[in-house]
Design a protein around this motif. Structure first.
Motif: not given
Length: 299
Positions: A8-11, A13, A18-19, A21, A36, A38-39
């Motif tokens: 996962q890559r932190r993104r 929002l 924060e999720v 991805r 798609f 998302d965690h």
């Protein structure tokens, strides 16, 4: 057995949300129809949280959305008139088709505080169903197919697997399930589909003699069959048949680039109906061009 490992890559929002991805990924854009993934969280939300954390009304086309929570509560409102709180181990299955708008509000957290943790996934629709009428269905936890076997508590979220079929109406062959695994338990990974994956939401598992920690998606080859929990683990298994290349722009998915451009134009011009009970604000169109290349698997 394991074709790829995606971390996962932190993104961010915005608003403190924060999720992680997972999909789409540059080398593995889709798994079956899943485009798609998302965690969300885990995130502690204090009472009185600012409304900037909410997901304001926004549009979708060409896909079905499903938010599956381990903890926390989220209020859904959409342009079909549905208003439905989603709670842990329940399913809100929303098919956008030719167009729908919805919001996701943290009203329970604002009043009481909350611990948010879950997965949001999108399932792309086959070409012949991309422009169907939008729809929404809610499935309470007690209505979802469940089973328990040798330290594994399973719940089928969508599609067919483990000899069971979930209630949400899907439009292509797929499976999506949550496995709550005790330390030392093993679980079958459903077979019979060209593309499959396993995501470790919490804990750690062993597959093909290798340990994998949480926050990783394992894209599986046809020989993968069982996974071992090395500690208490939440594992999502998913997959299905490929549906072909897709363009993706913001919240829109389509086999046609022109259709994405039209959806973006419609939203910018205010032509897409907002939820009746949540029409005082909306999410503006991002300042980005519609993509010129499709989302596809790049091996």
């Amino acid at each position: 057995m394991i074709e790829m490992v995606i971390e996962q890559r932190r993104r961010s929002l915005g608003g403190g949300m924060e999720v992680g991805r997972v999909l789409p990924f540059v080398k593995q854009r889709m798994v079956g129809p899943f485009i798609f993934f998302d965690h969300m969280g885990p995130l502690d939300i204090a009472p009185g949280v600012d409304r900037s954390m909410d997901v304001r009304p926004h549009p979708h086309i060409g896909l079905s959305t499903v938010t599956y929570l381990y903890s926390g509560q989220v209020m859904h409102r959409d342009s079909l008139g549905y208003e439905q709180m989603i709670r842990p181990q329940e399913v809100n299955w929303m098919t956008a088709g030719r167009g729908i708008t919805h919001s996701e509000r943290f009203e329970h957290a604002r009043a009481h505080g909350d611990h948010l943790h879950g997965i949001q996934a999108w399932v792309a629709l086959p070409t012949e169903y991309e422009e169907i009428a939008p729809s929404f269905s809610h499935h309470a936890g007690c209505d979802l197919p469940q089973w328990s076997d040798a330290g594994v508590a399973g719940q089928l979220i969508a599609g067919s697997a483990y000899g069971l079929t979930a209630g949400a109406e899907t439009h292509s062959p797929l499976f999506y399930a949550h496995l709550d695994m005790s330390p030392g338990a093993t679980a079958e990974i459903p077979s019979g589909h060209k593309e499959r994956a396993l995501y470790i939401a919490t804990g750690a598992v062993e597959l093909a003699g290798t340990r994998f920690e949480s926050g990783r998606m394992l894209v599986l080859g046809p020989a993968a069959s069982r996974v071992l929990a090395l500690e208490h683990s939440r594992v999502m298994v998913l997959g299905g048949e490929p549906i072909g290349e897709r363009f993706i722009y913001w919240n829109f998915v389509s086999s046609s680039q022109d259709r994405l451009a039209q959806a973006a134009s419609d939203w910018a011009a205010g032509k897409m109906k907002l939820p009746d009970a949540d029409d005082e604000e909306f999410t503006p169109l991002p300042d980005e061009p519609v993509p010129s290349t499709p989302v596809k698997k790049e091996l």
